[in-house]
Design an enzyme around this catalytic site. Structure first.
Site, PDB file in Angstrom:
ATOM      1  N   ARG A 206       0.846  -1.203   0.000  1.00 18.60           N
ATOM      2  CA  ARG A 206       0.000   0.000   0.000  1.00 18.60           C
ATOM      3  C   ARG A 206       0.877   1.248   0.000  1.00 18.60           C
ATOM      4  NH1 ARG A 206      -2.861  -2.882   4.393  1.00 18.60           N
ATOM      5  NH2 ARG A 206      -4.482  -4.113   3.377  1.00 18.60           N
ATOM      6  N   PHE A 222     -11.688  -4.433  -5.514  1.00 19.71           N
ATOM      7  CA  PHE A 222     -11.607  -5.354  -4.367  1.00 19.71           C
ATOM      8  C   PHE A 222     -11.011  -4.580  -3.178  1.00 19.71           C
ATOM      9  CE2 PHE A 222     -10.839  -7.705  -8.325  1.00 19.71           C
ATOM     10  CZ  PHE A 222     -11.845  -8.644  -8.311  1.00 19.71           C
ATOM     11  N   ASP A 244     -16.117  -2.802  -4.052  1.00 24.50           N
ATOM     12  CA  ASP A 244     -16.121  -4.119  -3.410  1.00 24.50           C
ATOM     13  C   ASP A 244     -17.542  -4.666  -3.505  1.00 24.50           C
ATOM     14  OD1 ASP A 244     -13.908  -5.519  -1.323  1.00 24.50           O
ATOM     15  OD2 ASP A 244     -15.970  -6.242  -1.085  1.00 24.50           O
ATOM     16  N   ASN A 271     -19.869  -6.048  -8.432  1.00 22.38           N
ATOM     17  CA  ASN A 271     -19.021  -7.169  -8.791  1.00 22.38           C
ATOM     18  C   ASN A 271     -17.976  -6.621  -9.773  1.00 22.38           C
ATOM     19  OD1 ASN A 271     -17.871  -9.363 -10.152  1.00 22.38           O
ATOM     20  ND2 ASN A 271     -19.687 -10.614  -9.776  1.00 22.38           N
ATOM     21  N   ASP A 292      -6.906  -6.225  -6.407  1.00 21.66           N
ATOM     22  CA  ASP A 292      -6.458  -7.064  -5.277  1.00 21.66           C
ATOM     23  C   ASP A 292      -7.545  -8.089  -4.944  1.00 21.66           C
ATOM     24  OD1 ASP A 292      -5.128  -8.094  -3.093  1.00 21.66           O
ATOM     25  OD2 ASP A 292      -5.689  -6.454  -1.751  1.00 21.66           O
ATOM     26  N   CYS A 332      -3.273 -13.413  -4.339  1.00 15.14           N
ATOM     27  CA  CYS A 332      -2.897 -13.966  -3.034  1.00 15.14           C
ATOM     28  C   CYS A 332      -3.087 -15.480  -3.003  1.00 15.14           C
ATOM     29  CB  CYS A 332      -3.685 -13.301  -1.916  1.00 15.14           C
ATOM     30  SG  CYS A 332      -5.451 -13.498  -2.086  1.00 15.14           S
TER      31      CYS A 332
END
Ligand code: SAH
Length: 388
Positions: A206, A222, A244, A271, A292, A332
Site C-alpha cells: 500500500r 476489491f 467491493d 461485482n 487485489d 494472493c
C-alpha cells in the site's frame, strides 16, 4: 512418546524442510498417542527427523514443530513466540502487524495478528488448538493487550475435527479497533470483518503505490475496507473509487475516509468483473487501477479456471488505463506462482495490444515471512505495471 515411522524415501521432503507429513507417507506408528498430542518422526531407517503434533482425522497427519529433541511445553512456546516477536520488533513494527505466521514462525497452523491494543488469534489444527490457553497466557504477558479475540470461524478447522468458533479469550472485545498504518487511521472490525479483520499482508505494498497515484484518477478494485484507496487519497490522488462486493466492508471504507478527512474517496458496491466490463463499454478510463482480488483458487485443480479469472480482470483493467498510467495487480493464491502470474500478465497485455512494462515486483509484507521449503508460504504477488 509415540513414534511415526515414514515409508522409505519419504524422509527426503522432511530433510528438504517440509513440515507436513501426509497420511500416505507413514509406514507405521509405534506406541500410543492422543489426538493432537506430540509424536516423534523417524525415517524408515530410524533416524530422528523432528517432533510434531498428530491428528488421526486429518490428511495432514503430523505437523512438525521442531527438529530438535526438545520438550514441547510452555517454555518452548515462549521461545517460539519471543523469536517471532523479536523479528517484528527488528523490522520496526509497532502498532499493527502479524505477530505469528504459522509455519514460517515454526508454529504450524497458528496465526496471531496485532491490531493496536487487541490481538486476534486463529488455531487451525488440533495440535495447536490444544495449546491455546498457554499461548493466550504468553501473549497476555508479552503484550498486555486490551483483548485477545479468537477468529476460529474458518471452515478448514472442520478437516481437523474442530468446531468453528469466535469470541474473546481474554478481556472484552471492543468490536472495532482503530489502527494506524503509515499515519492513516483505519477501523478494523475484529469480530465480523473478513479473516482476522484486516489484510496486513498488503501493508508495504500500500505504501509502495505512492509514486503511481499523485494527481491520478484511481480505481481500487476489491477494496475491502479501503486499504489501498486510503493510501491513494493520502498520496494525492485526484479521485479514488473504491469497489467491493461487500456492503459491510464498504461501510467501514467510507467511515475510514471520513475519519481521515479524505473527501476524494467514493465507494461503490459492485461485482468487479461486471463493473470493469461496463467501464470498458462506456470508455470510463482511469490513470491508475489496483486489482487485489480474493484467492480465486484454493485447490490445485481449480487453477486453470482461476488463471482465466485473473486474466479476465487484468485484461479488462489494462483496457481502462490511460496511456502512461499504471496497473497495480495482485494475487494472493499460492497456486498462482510468480512465474504463472507474470505469464498471465504477459498474455493479457498481448490480447489487449498494449505495451506493458513491469516497474516493480513485490510480495507479502515482511511480517509474513516465507518458509523457503513450504510452497504455500510465498503466496502474495503485487506487480506494478505501466500501461503504455
Ligand atoms: N485490497 C484490500 C483487500 C482485498 S480482499 C485491502 O487492501 O485491504 C478481497 C476483497 O474482494 C474482499 O473485500 C471481498 O469482499 C471482495 N470481493 C470478492 N469477490 C468480489 C467481486 N467479484 N467483486 C468485488 N469484490 C469482491
Amino acid at each position: 512418546m509415540a513414534e511415526i515411522i515414514l515409508k522409505r524415501g519419504e524422509e527426503n521432503d522432511v530433510f528438504a524442510g517440509h513440515l507436513w507429513i501426509y497420511d500416505n507417507e507413514i509406514d507405521r506408528v509405534e506406541g500410543d498417542f492422543e489426538p493432537g498430542g506430540i509424536v516423534d518422526i523417524k525415517s524408515s531407517k530410524g533416524a530422528f527427523l523432528g517432533r510434531g503434533y498428530i491428528n488421526p482425522l486429518s490428511k495432514i497427519r503430523v505437523r512438525i514443530i521442531t527438529r530438535e529433541h526438545e520438550e514441547i511445553d510452555r517454555a518452548f512456546l515462549e521461545r517460539r513466540i519471543d523469536d517471532a516477536v523479536a523479528l517484528r520488533r527488528r523490522l520496526g513494527l509497532e502498532n499493527s502487524y502479524r505477530v505469528i505466521f504459522g509455519e514460517a514462525d515454526m508454529l504450524p497452523a497458528l496465526i496471531v495478528d496485532k491490531f493496536s491494543d487487541c490481538l486476534v488469534i486463529q488455531t487451525l489444527a488440533l495440535g495447536i488448538d490444544r495449546m491455546k490457553s498457554d499461548i493466550v497466557d504468553i501473549l497476555r504477558d508479552r503484550f498486555d493487550p486490551r483483548c485477545i479475540y479468537e477468529r476460529n470461524d474458518v471452515p478448514l478447522r472442520e478437516k481437523e475435527g474442530l468446531k468453528q468458533q469466535t469470541g474473546a479469550l481474554y478481556g472484552i472485545s471492543p468490536g472495532t479497533v482503530e489502527i494506524n498504518e503509515h499515519g492513516i487511521r483505519i477501523l478494523v472490525d475484529i469480530e465480523n470483518g473478513q479473516k482476522t479483520g484486516y489484510f496486513l499482508d498488503q501493508r508495504e505494498n500500500r505504501a509502495a503505490i505512492e509514486p503511481f497515484v499523485r494527481d491520478a484518477r484511481v480505481l481500487d478494485c476489491f477494496s475491502h475496507t479501503g486499504g489501498f484507496a486510503l493510501h491513494a487519497a493520502k498520496y494525492g490522488a485526484k479521485s479514488v473509487e473504491a469497489v467491493d462486493i461487500s456492503e459491510q466492508a464498504l461501510k467501514i471504507a467510507a467511515e475510514n475516509a471520513v475519519l481521515n478527512g479524505f473527501s476524494t474517496i467514493e465507494t461503490k458496491q459492485a461485482n468487479v468483473f461486471d463493473l470493469l466490463n461496463d467501464y470498458v463499454r462506456a470508455g470510463n478510463m482511469f490513470d491508475t487501477i489496483i486489482l487485489d482480488p480474493p484467492a480465486f483458487c484454493k485447490t490445485k485443480s481449480a487453477l486453470s479456471g482461476a488463471y482465466r479469472g485473473y486474466k479476465e480482470i487484468n485484461l479488462r483493467a489494462m483496457k481502462l488505463v490511460n496511456p502512461g498510467g499504471f496497473l497495480i495487480t495482485c494475487s494472493c493464491s499460492h497456486f498462482m506462482t510468480p512465474e504463472l502470474f507474470l505469464k498471465m500478465i504477459n498474455e493479457a497485455a498481448v490480447d489487449v495490444r498494449r505495451r506493458v512494462r513491469i516497474i516493480e515486483i513485490r510480495y507479502q509484507a515482511k511480517d509474513h515471512p516465507v518458509a523457503v521449503n513450504a510452497d504455500e508460504s510465498l503466496y502474495l504477488k503485487c506487480v506494478m505495471l505501466q500501461v503504455l
